[in-house]
Write an enzyme that holds these catalytic residues in place. Structure first.
Site, PDB file in Angstrom:
ATOM      1  N   TYR A   1      80.459  27.628  41.346  1.00 13.78           N
ATOM      2  CA  TYR A   1      80.967  28.392  39.576  1.00 13.78           C
ATOM      3  C   TYR A   1      82.296  28.612  39.841  1.00 13.78           C
ATOM      4  CZ  TYR A   1      81.860  31.730  35.935  1.00 13.78           C
ATOM      5  OH  TYR A   1      82.618  32.009  34.318  1.00 13.78           O
TER       6      TYR A   1
ATOM      7  N   ARG B   1      75.081  41.548  27.165  1.00 18.10           N
ATOM      8  CA  ARG B   1      75.568  40.811  28.313  1.00 18.10           C
ATOM      9  C   ARG B   1      73.941  40.398  28.428  1.00 18.10           C
ATOM     10  NH1 ARG B   1      78.472  38.012  31.636  1.00 18.10           N
ATOM     11  NH2 ARG B   1      79.675  39.546  32.958  1.00 18.10           N
TER      12      ARG B   1
ATOM     13  N   GLY C   1      75.750  32.596  23.228  1.00 18.93           N
ATOM     14  CA  GLY C   1      76.040  33.618  24.658  1.00 18.93           C
ATOM     15  C   GLY C   1      76.670  35.215  24.294  1.00 18.93           C
TER      16      GLY C   1
ATOM     17  N   LYS D   1      84.582  25.499  37.646  1.00 20.88           N
ATOM     18  CA  LYS D   1      85.954  26.446  36.531  1.00 20.88           C
ATOM     19  C   LYS D   1      87.577  26.047  36.938  1.00 20.88           C
ATOM     20  CE  LYS D   1      83.721  28.662  33.322  1.00 20.88           C
ATOM     21  NZ  LYS D   1      84.106  29.097  32.090  1.00 20.88           N
TER      22      LYS D   1
HETATM   23  P1  NAP Z   1      76.391  33.164  29.084  1.00 23.63           P
HETATM   24  O1  NAP Z   1      76.295  34.763  27.940  1.00 23.63           O
HETATM   25  O2  NAP Z   1      75.952  33.008  29.655  1.00 23.63           O
HETATM   26  O3  NAP Z   1      76.540  31.618  27.522  1.00 23.63           O
HETATM   27  C1  NAP Z   1      77.060  30.932  27.791  1.00 23.63           C
HETATM   28  C2  NAP Z   1      76.245  29.610  26.648  1.00 23.63           C
HETATM   29  O4  NAP Z   1      77.103  28.300  27.729  1.00 23.63           O
HETATM   30  C3  NAP Z   1      75.651  30.047  25.765  1.00 23.63           C
HETATM   31  O5  NAP Z   1      75.674  29.760  24.489  1.00 23.63           O
HETATM   32  C4  NAP Z   1      74.688  28.659  27.092  1.00 23.63           C
HETATM   33  O6  NAP Z   1      73.659  28.824  25.503  1.00 23.63           O
HETATM   34  C5  NAP Z   1      76.235  27.817  26.855  1.00 23.63           C
HETATM   35  N1  NAP Z   1      75.455  26.726  27.504  1.00 23.63           N
HETATM   36  C6  NAP Z   1      75.236  26.771  28.712  1.00 23.63           C
HETATM   37  N2  NAP Z   1      74.927  25.445  29.143  1.00 23.63           N
HETATM   38  C7  NAP Z   1      74.761  24.560  28.331  1.00 23.63           C
HETATM   39  C8  NAP Z   1      74.945  23.005  27.562  1.00 23.63           C
HETATM   40  N3  NAP Z   1      75.018  22.233  29.220  1.00 23.63           N
HETATM   41  N4  NAP Z   1      75.821  22.393  26.865  1.00 23.63           N
HETATM   42  C9  NAP Z   1      75.336  23.294  25.930  1.00 23.63           C
HETATM   43  N5  NAP Z   1      75.630  25.373  25.907  1.00 23.63           N
HETATM   44  C10 NAP Z   1      75.887  25.830  27.030  1.00 23.63           C
HETATM   45  O7  NAP Z   1      77.697  33.281  29.078  1.00 23.63           O
HETATM   46  P2  NAP Z   1      78.894  34.869  28.363  1.00 23.63           P
HETATM   47  O8  NAP Z   1      79.260  35.652  29.144  1.00 23.63           O
HETATM   48  O9  NAP Z   1      79.044  35.048  26.975  1.00 23.63           O
HETATM   49  O10 NAP Z   1      80.718  33.782  29.261  1.00 23.63           O
HETATM   50  C11 NAP Z   1      81.428  33.110  28.437  1.00 23.63           C
HETATM   51  C12 NAP Z   1      81.999  31.464  28.951  1.00 23.63           C
HETATM   52  O11 NAP Z   1      83.182  33.239  29.451  1.00 23.63           O
HETATM   53  C13 NAP Z   1      81.512  31.687  29.568  1.00 23.63           C
HETATM   54  O12 NAP Z   1      82.238  29.534  30.063  1.00 23.63           O
HETATM   55  C14 NAP Z   1      81.791  32.143  31.303  1.00 23.63           C
HETATM   56  O13 NAP Z   1      82.170  31.090  32.373  1.00 23.63           O
HETATM   57  C15 NAP Z   1      83.248  33.019  30.943  1.00 23.63           C
HETATM   58  N6  NAP Z   1      83.653  34.032  31.117  1.00 23.63           N
HETATM   59  C16 NAP Z   1      83.026  34.912  31.371  1.00 23.63           C
HETATM   60  C17 NAP Z   1      83.424  35.987  31.791  1.00 23.63           C
HETATM   61  C18 NAP Z   1      82.511  37.545  31.687  1.00 23.63           C
HETATM   62  O14 NAP Z   1      82.393  38.686  31.871  1.00 23.63           O
HETATM   63  N7  NAP Z   1      81.376  37.216  30.588  1.00 23.63           N
HETATM   64  C19 NAP Z   1      84.342  36.674  32.525  1.00 23.63           C
HETATM   65  C20 NAP Z   1      85.242  34.877  32.475  1.00 23.63           C
HETATM   66  C21 NAP Z   1      85.134  33.900  31.631  1.00 23.63           C
HETATM   67  P3  NAP Z   1      72.373  29.058  25.836  1.00 23.63           P
HETATM   68  O15 NAP Z   1      71.934  29.393  25.240  1.00 23.63           O
HETATM   69  O16 NAP Z   1      71.905  27.864  25.275  1.00 23.63           O
HETATM   70  O17 NAP Z   1      71.633  28.798  27.290  1.00 23.63           O
HETATM   71  N1  GDD Z   2      73.933  39.987  39.903  1.00 24.94           N
HETATM   72  C1  GDD Z   2      74.112  40.798  40.127  1.00 24.94           C
HETATM   73  N2  GDD Z   2      73.054  41.374  40.933  1.00 24.94           N
HETATM   74  N3  GDD Z   2      75.308  41.168  40.706  1.00 24.94           N
HETATM   75  C2  GDD Z   2      74.513  41.896  42.281  1.00 24.94           C
HETATM   76  C3  GDD Z   2      73.987  43.336  41.748  1.00 24.94           C
HETATM   77  C4  GDD Z   2      72.736  42.609  41.215  1.00 24.94           C
HETATM   78  O1  GDD Z   2      71.801  43.146  41.659  1.00 24.94           O
HETATM   79  N4  GDD Z   2      74.461  43.622  43.309  1.00 24.94           N
HETATM   80  C5  GDD Z   2      75.575  43.643  43.514  1.00 24.94           C
HETATM   81  N5  GDD Z   2      76.154  42.953  42.645  1.00 24.94           N
HETATM   82  C6  GDD Z   2      78.061  42.240  43.084  1.00 24.94           C
HETATM   83  C7  GDD Z   2      77.823  40.698  42.937  1.00 24.94           C
HETATM   84  O2  GDD Z   2      77.835  40.603  43.661  1.00 24.94           O
HETATM   85  C8  GDD Z   2      79.429  40.518  42.428  1.00 24.94           C
HETATM   86  O3  GDD Z   2      79.879  41.032  43.272  1.00 24.94           O
HETATM   87  C9  GDD Z   2      79.638  42.282  41.364  1.00 24.94           C
HETATM   88  O4  GDD Z   2      78.174  43.148  41.393  1.00 24.94           O
HETATM   89  C10 GDD Z   2      79.824  41.201  39.873  1.00 24.94           C
HETATM   90  O5  GDD Z   2      78.143  40.804  39.315  1.00 24.94           O
HETATM   91  P1  GDD Z   2      77.631  39.558  38.350  1.00 24.94           P
HETATM   92  O6  GDD Z   2      77.633  40.963  37.567  1.00 24.94           O
HETATM   93  O7  GDD Z   2      76.657  38.473  38.308  1.00 24.94           O
HETATM   94  O8  GDD Z   2      79.589  38.735  37.373  1.00 24.94           O
HETATM   95  P2  GDD Z   2      80.055  38.608  38.557  1.00 24.94           P
HETATM   96  O9  GDD Z   2      81.250  39.030  38.411  1.00 24.94           O
HETATM   97  O10 GDD Z   2      79.969  37.238  39.617  1.00 24.94           O
HETATM   98  O11 GDD Z   2      80.634  37.298  37.465  1.00 24.94           O
HETATM   99  C11 GDD Z   2      81.036  37.046  36.214  1.00 24.94           C
HETATM  100  O12 GDD Z   2      82.251  37.794  35.918  1.00 24.94           O
HETATM  101  C12 GDD Z   2      83.074  36.519  36.368  1.00 24.94           C
HETATM  102  C13 GDD Z   2      84.295  37.092  36.302  1.00 24.94           C
HETATM  103  O13 GDD Z   2      84.701  37.519  37.289  1.00 24.94           O
HETATM  104  C14 GDD Z   2      80.161  35.997  35.503  1.00 24.94           C
HETATM  105  O14 GDD Z   2      80.024  36.534  33.659  1.00 24.94           O
HETATM  106  C15 GDD Z   2      81.210  34.824  34.908  1.00 24.94           C
HETATM  107  O15 GDD Z   2      80.627  34.184  33.755  1.00 24.94           O
HETATM  108  C16 GDD Z   2      82.694  35.469  35.188  1.00 24.94           C
HETATM  109  O16 GDD Z   2      83.496  34.216  35.625  1.00 24.94           O
END
Ligand code: NAP
Ligand code: GDD
Length: 373
Positions: free
Chosen positions: A153, A188, A13, A157
């Site tokens: 989700y 991303r 990821g 979590k």
């Molecule tokens: P991401 O890009 O969606 O990566 C998710 C990872 O989880 C991928 O490597 C995916 O593998 C793996 N995965 C999903 N289901 C699995 C399963 N059943 N078994 C093994 N691996 C599995 O997410 P990210 O943005 O890097 O985020 C990393 C973590 O931080 C996640 O837990 C997310 O919920 C959390 N988080 C993210 C954010 C953010 O803003 N990015 C904020 C807060 C928390 P594949 O490549 O095979 O799909």
């Molecule tokens: N994805 C998406 N697509 N979101 C949209 C769109 C669209 O076209 N238009 C508006 N949004 C709004 C969503 O409704 C949400 O309020 C905000 O943009 C952010 O959406 P995402 O980028 O999908 O992220 P998220 O905040 O729902 O979730 C991400 O951040 C979390 C931490 O706060 C993910 O990375 C989660 O895994 C992570 O936990």
């Protein structure tokens, strides 16, 4: 000194790829979990595969036995549990899978450590999230703010957060949550709102897309840079005691502001008109004279398809604890720098994809004409 051995779930990821680079640079032996997929190319970590100290293993968060066996084989000193079905909107479509991976999956990792009797030697980082605050009860949010999860989700979590805390107290394990606010990057996933916007801005500026459809433009987020945030994951495990930390920039912006700035970096000035589903982003000026025809056109539209049954609309983190106790700088990369670096990357990517497509078209034509045999 004993060797640092990290096991990363979610290594393919966004965060897993940056964390791997970070830990390898620190001299760790890094092991990552991959799932079997019909496509064997792992774009974000392809550059690391085959390098010494980087090892991949098949396992799955839904398969306890695979996790128990792998933890026993690798004997990690640190586990970073990043694997998750991480898309909030998708969690409404696949709630059971999300719960299995994002909630019970955390328990499986903890039990794999206990089964292998590594409780005293293996520290665990859990990827918790600002989504736990959900229908927020105060702004900005800190470690003491009550949780109010607002999607399947976030509910999954929340279980992960509490089971980590429970094992810390019940078994004296060094396991902690990083409550990370949204963090973005050039890596991303393309359906998260920031990347969807930067790619669309680049495509529209290069004549590859007509319009960008978004959902709630008023939604507010505290967006940081993923590369800065993985350092915090490591710092949390190096802290003298296991504790949970909010990781955020402390600055909040709307989806509309992100869109406006991203298009500006792609050379397009937008003006937003209307409200709700009738709001549009209209092009009022362009930098590149070749794009003059875009002026007056609607380039951003709102679509109900991207609205969620319940949406989290006011995330704003207070990173004071991380700043004071971990010595982390929440402003290493500013919002403005983040948007710019993402757009710059996607402008180059769209141009490179167009070049590659041209080569493919030429090849098809040459084959047809018999120029290439
Ligand atoms: P991401 O890009 O969606 O990566 C998710 C990872 O989880 C991928 O490597 C995916 O593998 C793996 N995965 C999903 N289901 C699995 C399963 N059943 N078994 C093994 N691996 C599995 O997410 P990210 O943005 O890097 O985020 C990393 C973590 O931080 C996640 O837990 C997310 O919920 C959390 N988080 C993210 C954010 C953010 O803003 N990015 C904020 C807060 C928390 P594949 O490549 O095979 O799909
Ligand atoms: N994805 C998406 N697509 N979101 C949209 C769109 C669209 O076209 N238009 C508006 N949004 C709004 C969503 O409704 C949400 O309020 C905000 O943009 C952010 O959406 P995402 O980028 O999908 O992220 P998220 O905040 O729902 O979730 C991400 O951040 C979390 C931490 O706060 C993910 O990375 C989660 O895994 C992570 O936990």
């Amino acid at each position: 000194m004993s060797k640092n051995i990290a096991l990363i779930t979610g290594v393919t990821g966004q965060d897993g790829s940056y964390l791997s680079e970070f830990l390898l640079a620190k001299g760790y032996e890094v092991h990552g979990i991959i799932r079997r997929s019909s496509v064997d190319f792992r774009e974000r970590i392809a550059h690391l595969e085959g390098t010494p100290n980087f090892h991949l293993h098949y396992a799955d968060m839904g398969d306890s036995m695979s996790l128990v066996k792998l933890v026993g084989k690798v004997q990690p000193t640190e586990i970073y549990n990043l694997a998750a079905q991480s898309h909030v909107q998708v969690s409404f479509d696949a709630p059971e899978f999300t719960a299995d991976v994002d909630a019970v999956g955390v328990l499986r990792v903890l039990e794999a450590v206990r089964t292998n009797h590594l409780e005293k030697t293996c520290k665990i980082y859990q990827a918790s999230t600002s989504e736990l605050y959900g229908k927020v009860e105060e702004v900005p949010q800190n470690e003491k703010t009550p949780f109010h999860p607002y999607s399947p989700y976030a509910v999954a979590k929340l279980y992960g957060f509490w089971i980590i805390k429970e094992y810390r107290e019940a078994y004296n394990m060094f396991c902690c949550s990083g409550i990370l606010f949204n963090h973005e990057s050039e890596r991303r996933g393309e359906t998260f709102v920031t990347r969807k916007i930067t790619l669309a801005a680049a495509r529209i500026a290069q004549g590859k897309q007509d319009c960008l459809y978004l959902g709630n433009l008023d939604s507010l987020r505290d967006w940081g840079y993923a590369k800065d945030y993985v350092e915090c994951m490591w710092l949390i495990l190096q802290h003298n005691k296991p504790e949970d930390f909010v990781i955020a920039t402390g600055v909040q912006h709307s989806v509309r502001e992100f869109t406006d700035l991203a298009f500006k970096h792609a050379g397009i000035t937008l003006k937003f008109e209307g409200e709700g589903l009738n709001e549009n982003g209209i092009c009022v000026a362009v930098e590149n004279p070749a794009n003059q025809a875009l002026v007056g056109k609607t380039l951003v539209c709102v679509s109900e398809d991207f609205y969620r049954p319940t949406d989290v609309v006011n995330l704003w983190g207070d990173p004071t604890k991380a700043k004071n106790e971990l010595g982390w700088n929440p402003q290493t990369t500013t919002f403005e720098q983040l948007v710019e670096l993402m757009v710059r990357h996607d402008m180059a990517k769209v141009a490179a994809d167009a070049e590659a497509a041209k080569v493919r078209t030429n090849l098809a034509e040459y084959l047809e004409k018999g120029i290439v045999k």
